[in-house]
Design an enzyme around this catalytic site. Structure first.
Site, PDB file in Angstrom:
ATOM      1  N   GLU A  16       0.839  -1.205   0.000  1.00 60.22           N
ATOM      2  CA  GLU A  16       0.000   0.000   0.000  1.00 60.22           C
ATOM      3  C   GLU A  16       0.872   1.252   0.000  1.00 60.22           C
ATOM      4  O   GLU A  16       2.005   1.235   0.483  1.00 60.22           O
ATOM      5  CB  GLU A  16      -0.911  -0.048   1.243  1.00 60.22           C
ATOM      6  CG  GLU A  16      -1.787   1.146   1.463  1.00 60.22           C
ATOM      7  CD  GLU A  16      -2.834   1.394   0.381  1.00 60.22           C
ATOM      8  OE1 GLU A  16      -2.442   1.488  -0.801  1.00 60.22           O
ATOM      9  OE2 GLU A  16      -4.017   1.553   0.714  1.00 60.22           O
ATOM     10  N   ASP A  51      -3.796   6.093   6.203  1.00 58.46           N
ATOM     11  CA  ASP A  51      -4.227   7.394   6.706  1.00 58.46           C
ATOM     12  C   ASP A  51      -5.246   7.158   7.833  1.00 58.46           C
ATOM     13  O   ASP A  51      -4.857   6.905   8.966  1.00 58.46           O
ATOM     14  CB  ASP A  51      -4.801   8.169   5.515  1.00 58.46           C
ATOM     15  CG  ASP A  51      -5.183   9.598   5.822  1.00 58.46           C
ATOM     16  OD1 ASP A  51      -4.591  10.192   6.735  1.00 58.46           O
ATOM     17  OD2 ASP A  51      -6.083  10.140   5.156  1.00 58.46           O
ATOM     18  N   LYS A  89       0.516   7.661   8.266  1.00 62.49           N
ATOM     19  CA  LYS A  89       0.126   8.906   8.961  1.00 62.49           C
ATOM     20  C   LYS A  89      -0.613   8.493  10.223  1.00 62.49           C
ATOM     21  O   LYS A  89      -1.831   8.546  10.286  1.00 62.49           O
ATOM     22  CB  LYS A  89      -0.860   9.687   8.085  1.00 62.49           C
ATOM     23  CG  LYS A  89      -0.267  10.678   7.147  1.00 62.49           C
ATOM     24  CD  LYS A  89      -1.400  11.591   6.638  1.00 62.49           C
ATOM     25  CE  LYS A  89      -1.298  11.804   5.171  1.00 62.49           C
ATOM     26  NZ  LYS A  89      -2.471  12.492   4.623  1.00 62.49           N
ATOM     27  N   ASP A 130      -1.478  10.840  -5.348  1.00 64.54           N
ATOM     28  CA  ASP A 130      -2.047  11.890  -6.194  1.00 64.54           C
ATOM     29  C   ASP A 130      -2.813  12.945  -5.420  1.00 64.54           C
ATOM     30  O   ASP A 130      -3.153  12.766  -4.244  1.00 64.54           O
ATOM     31  CB  ASP A 130      -3.030  11.261  -7.191  1.00 64.54           C
ATOM     32  CG  ASP A 130      -4.311  10.817  -6.496  1.00 64.54           C
ATOM     33  OD1 ASP A 130      -4.223  10.111  -5.465  1.00 64.54           O
ATOM     34  OD2 ASP A 130      -5.408  11.199  -6.950  1.00 64.54           O
TER      35      ASP A 130
HETATM   36  P1  IMP Z   1      -7.372   5.572   4.488  1.00 66.99           P
HETATM   37  O1  IMP Z   1      -8.469   4.615   4.135  1.00 66.99           O
HETATM   38  O2  IMP Z   1      -7.906   6.843   5.084  1.00 66.99           O
HETATM   39  O3  IMP Z   1      -6.284   4.966   5.316  1.00 66.99           O
HETATM   40  O4  IMP Z   1      -6.800   6.117   3.146  1.00 66.99           O
HETATM   41  C1  IMP Z   1      -5.963   5.453   2.382  1.00 66.99           C
HETATM   42  C2  IMP Z   1      -5.957   5.992   0.980  1.00 66.99           C
HETATM   43  O5  IMP Z   1      -6.226   7.388   0.903  1.00 66.99           O
HETATM   44  C3  IMP Z   1      -4.577   5.806   0.454  1.00 66.99           C
HETATM   45  O6  IMP Z   1      -4.453   4.524  -0.131  1.00 66.99           O
HETATM   46  C4  IMP Z   1      -4.423   6.951  -0.508  1.00 66.99           C
HETATM   47  O7  IMP Z   1      -4.866   6.560  -1.777  1.00 66.99           O
HETATM   48  C5  IMP Z   1      -5.328   8.045   0.047  1.00 66.99           C
HETATM   49  N1  IMP Z   1      -4.556   9.045   0.812  1.00 66.99           N
HETATM   50  C6  IMP Z   1      -4.497   9.212   2.139  1.00 66.99           C
HETATM   51  N2  IMP Z   1      -3.690  10.219   2.495  1.00 66.99           N
HETATM   52  C7  IMP Z   1      -3.193  10.709   1.341  1.00 66.99           C
HETATM   53  C8  IMP Z   1      -2.256  11.766   1.039  1.00 66.99           C
HETATM   54  O8  IMP Z   1      -1.698  12.470   1.901  1.00 66.99           O
HETATM   55  N3  IMP Z   1      -2.006  11.972  -0.281  1.00 66.99           N
HETATM   56  C9  IMP Z   1      -2.569  11.233  -1.280  1.00 66.99           C
HETATM   57  N4  IMP Z   1      -3.427  10.221  -1.028  1.00 66.99           N
HETATM   58  C10 IMP Z   1      -3.740   9.959   0.265  1.00 66.99           C
HETATM   59 MG    MG Z   2      -4.029   3.883  -1.979  1.00 64.03          MG
END
Ligand code: IMP
Ligand code: MG
Length: 185
Positions: A107, A111, A139, A167
């Site tokens: 991955e 986030d 993060k 992106d």
């Molecule tokens: P989560 O489900 O919130 O953990 O998000 C994961 C997905 O969100 C990642 O696989 C990224 O595609 C996108 N994402 C999260 N943070 C960022 C960032 O800072 N820049 C770009 N894409 C992000």
């Molecule tokens: Mg992703």
């Protein structure tokens, strides 16, 4: 020749470099060695979560020296820009059965944790021999659901970042390093 207005706006949005190409290269080399040592000759299946991890996958798989197959899965968790939808959508599923595989999910970034929590459960229910998760970026302070990757190359603060596959509105994936995205210019 004068720069096109699009190019000027595009470049203004690229903020401070957070992680350089050299740093990425170095950590990928170490990660490849760790993964190779962990599986110790056993074949693995790397599953890249598209689109964000396509660059990381390309470099990571070349740093691994156990027999290695690759597969892709496409998930979306962002509507547009920097705002999370909070929902995970599998846009393209795996094209194969994983019951005979040691699976490593690859991955780009964890986030809120929602995407990986969902995909880890989904793939886990398909009964692979083993299941691990490697992420380029983590993060941690943004976590909404509990999720800890098995291997994380860089922990970063709560900035929206672009480059090296990541992106903003589908752009900047081709930047060879990780930069902060300038939301306000
Ligand atoms: P989560 O489900 O919130 O953990 O998000 C994961 C997905 O969100 C990642 O696989 C990224 O595609 C996108 N994402 C999260 N943070 C960022 C960032 O800072 N820049 C770009 N894409 C992000
Ligand atoms: Mg992703």
């Amino acid at each position: 020749m004068e720069k096109h207005a699009n190019q000027i706006e595009y470049e203004k949005r690229i903020g401070r470099t957070l992680i350089t190409e050299e740093q990425i290269k170095e950590e990928i080399k170490k990660a490849g060695e760790k993964i190779s040592a962990l599986y110790d000759g056993r074949p693995i299946l790397l599953v890249a979560i598209l689109k964000g991890s396509f660059v990381f996958m390309a470099d990571l798989c070349r740093a691994i020296n156990v027999p290695c197959e690759i597969a892709f899965m496409c998930a979306q968790s962002y509507f547009s820009g920097t705002e999370s939808s909070g929902k995970v959508n599998v846009v393209m599923d795996l094209d194969r059965d994983v019951t005979k595989n040691h699976v490593v999910i690859v991955e780009d970034i964890v986030d809120t944790g929602r995407t990986l929590k969902y995909l880890h459960k989904l793939i886990g229910e398909r009964n692979p021999i083993s299941l691990h998760v490697v992420t380029l970026l983590d993060k941690k302070e943004r976590r909404v659901v509990e999720f800890t990757p098995d291997l994380s190359l860089f922990e970063i603060p709560d900035y929206f970042v672009i480059g090296y596959g990541l992106d903003c509105d589908e752009k900047y994936r081709n930047l060879p390093y990780i930069a902060e995205y300038n939301i306000n210019i």
